[in-house]
Write a protein that holds these residues in place. Sequence first.
Motif, PDB file in Angstrom:
ATOM      1  N   UNK A  55      17.681  73.212  27.139  1.00 42.28           N
ATOM      2  CA  UNK A  55      17.788  71.833  26.754  1.00 42.28           C
ATOM      3  C   UNK A  55      16.737  70.832  27.416  1.00 42.28           C
ATOM      4  N   UNK A  56      16.057  71.041  28.662  1.00 43.97           N
ATOM      5  CA  UNK A  56      15.057  70.293  28.975  1.00 43.97           C
ATOM      6  C   UNK A  56      13.679  70.349  28.316  1.00 43.97           C
ATOM      7  N   UNK A  57      13.702  71.767  27.935  1.00 38.34           N
ATOM      8  CA  UNK A  57      12.290  71.807  27.020  1.00 38.34           C
ATOM      9  C   UNK A  57      12.481  71.320  25.980  1.00 38.34           C
ATOM     10  N   UNK A  58      13.834  71.343  25.087  1.00 38.34           N
ATOM     11  CA  UNK A  58      13.708  70.789  23.919  1.00 38.34           C
ATOM     12  C   UNK A  58      13.658  69.327  23.895  1.00 38.34           C
ATOM     13  N   UNK A  59      14.280  68.625  24.951  1.00 39.33           N
ATOM     14  CA  UNK A  59      14.156  67.076  25.031  1.00 39.33           C
ATOM     15  C   UNK A  59      12.841  66.764  25.189  1.00 39.33           C
ATOM     16  N   UNK A  60      12.063  67.385  26.230  1.00 42.50           N
ATOM     17  CA  UNK A  60      10.761  67.031  26.576  1.00 42.50           C
ATOM     18  C   UNK A  60       9.722  67.191  25.086  1.00 42.50           C
ATOM     19  N   UNK A  61       9.980  68.212  24.506  1.00 39.95           N
ATOM     20  CA  UNK A  61       9.264  68.525  23.124  1.00 39.95           C
ATOM     21  C   UNK A  61       9.457  67.640  21.996  1.00 39.95           C
ATOM     22  N   UNK A  62      10.760  67.222  21.989  1.00 34.29           N
ATOM     23  CA  UNK A  62      11.359  66.383  20.920  1.00 34.29           C
ATOM     24  C   UNK A  62      10.802  64.707  21.273  1.00 34.29           C
ATOM     25  N   UNK A  63      10.811  64.270  22.520  1.00 36.32           N
ATOM     26  CA  UNK A  63      10.206  63.208  23.047  1.00 36.32           C
ATOM     27  C   UNK A  63       8.808  63.148  22.507  1.00 36.32           C
ATOM     28  N   UNK A  64       8.119  64.230  22.980  1.00 34.82           N
ATOM     29  CA  UNK A  64       6.537  64.328  22.784  1.00 34.82           C
ATOM     30  C   UNK A  64       6.287  64.132  21.238  1.00 34.82           C
ATOM     31  N   UNK A  65       7.139  64.643  20.438  1.00 27.09           N
ATOM     32  CA  UNK A  65       6.991  64.691  18.946  1.00 27.09           C
ATOM     33  C   UNK A  65       7.211  63.160  18.343  1.00 27.09           C
ATOM     34  N   UNK A  66       8.350  62.715  19.117  1.00 29.73           N
ATOM     35  CA  UNK A  66       8.567  61.099  18.805  1.00 29.73           C
ATOM     36  C   UNK A  66       7.193  60.412  19.195  1.00 29.73           C
ATOM     37  N   UNK A 100       9.410  82.732  31.385  1.00 30.56           N
ATOM     38  CA  UNK A 100       9.607  83.697  30.214  1.00 30.56           C
ATOM     39  C   UNK A 100      10.168  82.719  29.018  1.00 30.56           C
ATOM     40  N   UNK A 101      10.959  81.877  29.433  1.00 30.66           N
ATOM     41  CA  UNK A 101      11.714  81.137  28.309  1.00 30.66           C
ATOM     42  C   UNK A 101      10.655  80.159  27.587  1.00 30.66           C
ATOM     43  N   UNK A 102       9.675  79.581  28.705  1.00 33.98           N
ATOM     44  CA  UNK A 102       8.907  78.633  28.166  1.00 33.98           C
ATOM     45  C   UNK A 102       7.901  79.256  27.123  1.00 33.98           C
ATOM     46  N   UNK A 103       7.685  80.610  27.054  1.00 34.79           N
ATOM     47  CA  UNK A 103       6.723  81.389  26.091  1.00 34.79           C
ATOM     48  C   UNK A 103       7.451  80.938  24.511  1.00 34.79           C
ATOM     49  N   UNK A 104       8.583  80.703  24.565  1.00 38.89           N
ATOM     50  CA  UNK A 104       9.328  80.518  23.272  1.00 38.89           C
ATOM     51  C   UNK A 104       9.328  79.069  22.751  1.00 38.89           C
ATOM     52  N   UNK A 105       8.604  78.056  23.777  1.00 37.37           N
ATOM     53  CA  UNK A 105       8.842  76.821  23.399  1.00 37.37           C
ATOM     54  C   UNK A 105       7.311  76.223  23.438  1.00 37.37           C
ATOM     55  N   UNK A 106       6.229  76.852  23.187  1.00 37.19           N
ATOM     56  CA  UNK A 106       4.887  76.484  23.220  1.00 37.19           C
ATOM     57  C   UNK A 106       4.501  75.918  21.880  1.00 37.19           C
ATOM     58  N   UNK A 107       5.344  74.840  21.553  1.00 33.20           N
ATOM     59  CA  UNK A 107       5.002  74.184  20.207  1.00 33.20           C
ATOM     60  C   UNK A 107       3.542  73.539  20.182  1.00 33.20           C
ATOM     61  N   UNK A 108       3.306  73.250  19.080  1.00 36.23           N
ATOM     62  CA  UNK A 108       2.015  72.576  18.728  1.00 36.23           C
ATOM     63  C   UNK A 108       2.136  71.178  19.209  1.00 36.23           C
ATOM     64  N   UNK A 109       0.970  70.817  19.943  1.00 33.79           N
ATOM     65  CA  UNK A 109       0.976  69.319  20.639  1.00 33.79           C
ATOM     66  C   UNK A 109       1.615  69.254  21.901  1.00 33.79           C
ATOM     67  N   UNK A 110       1.954  70.598  22.567  1.00 34.66           N
ATOM     68  CA  UNK A 110       2.539  70.476  24.048  1.00 34.66           C
ATOM     69  C   UNK A 110       1.724  71.456  24.738  1.00 34.66           C
ATOM     70  N   UNK A 111       1.596  71.366  25.946  1.00 36.24           N
ATOM     71  CA  UNK A 111       0.887  72.388  27.053  1.00 36.24           C
ATOM     72  C   UNK A 111       1.920  73.022  27.685  1.00 36.24           C
TER      73      UNK A 111
END
Length: 269
Positions: free
Chosen positions: A137-148, A89-100
């Motif tokens: 926290x782990x979702x944000x770190x992953x997405x930010x790493x992907x963005x980098x 459920x929380x992952x629905x809020x972190x489906x940013x562009x560029x991530x699966x």
Amino acid sequence: MEKINVIDFERQVVKKYFDEEEFLKFLEEKRELVLDYSKLSLKELEEEDLEIMGEESVIDYLEEVSSIIPNQEENEEDFVVQNLPVVASIAFNYLREGVAYLDVVQEGTMGLMKGIALYDGEKYGDFENYKKYWIIREMVIFINSKITDIKNEFKRFFKDKRENFGKEEHTHSEEDGEVYLKEEDLLPSLEAIDKREKLMERTIEFGALKNRLSSRQIEVLNLYFGFGAERRFSIFEIEEKLGLKKGEGEIIFEQALLILSTMEGKIFL
């Protein structure tokens, strides 16, 4: 009850709480601080923005997680399984562009496991609130790493354009009377390259990338799969509960599934 806006917490993760010691210190000092989702701003993509590359495993996963029956088992493995619907459920809020989606779920599950292993009730208080911090926290770190990684790819591209500027012949290609623009047309000068790179720096960062699911789509998904609810709801029941017109719930649900099943989305400059 003191609250922290989830967007403010995301910013702190990117700036400070990627360091686990700092994060644990925060959890101990702010053990009563509750995450507030009320100001989470999500955009809804237009139909033409959606990709049709699907992953059937996404739907299979959600069906499997929604069928988990709560029990009182106390071993760590079962405890992780019991909390997988929360991660989904929380992952629905972190489906940013560029991530699966499933990648986000995997990282959130790792966060849940870390949180369970390090949990101390006396230090960190209520587990229900505590676990969400770890998952996010782990979702944000992953997405930010992907963005980098994506930003670094763009930087290499712009560096190459500068180094080779003017060295290639500037021509148009023409087929059947149509003229096709090349990179030289989009980046005709060193100044244009600099401007596009600055645009990239502003656009491709965690706070700038919006979620691919809208608030209404997330609401429908949570009700349909029974996440955070006492049971699963049918599309008809969801329409009644949310005051939607007949058929509108099914459209929202199908659009949401299509977005969830998209491989990664795209980032445009």
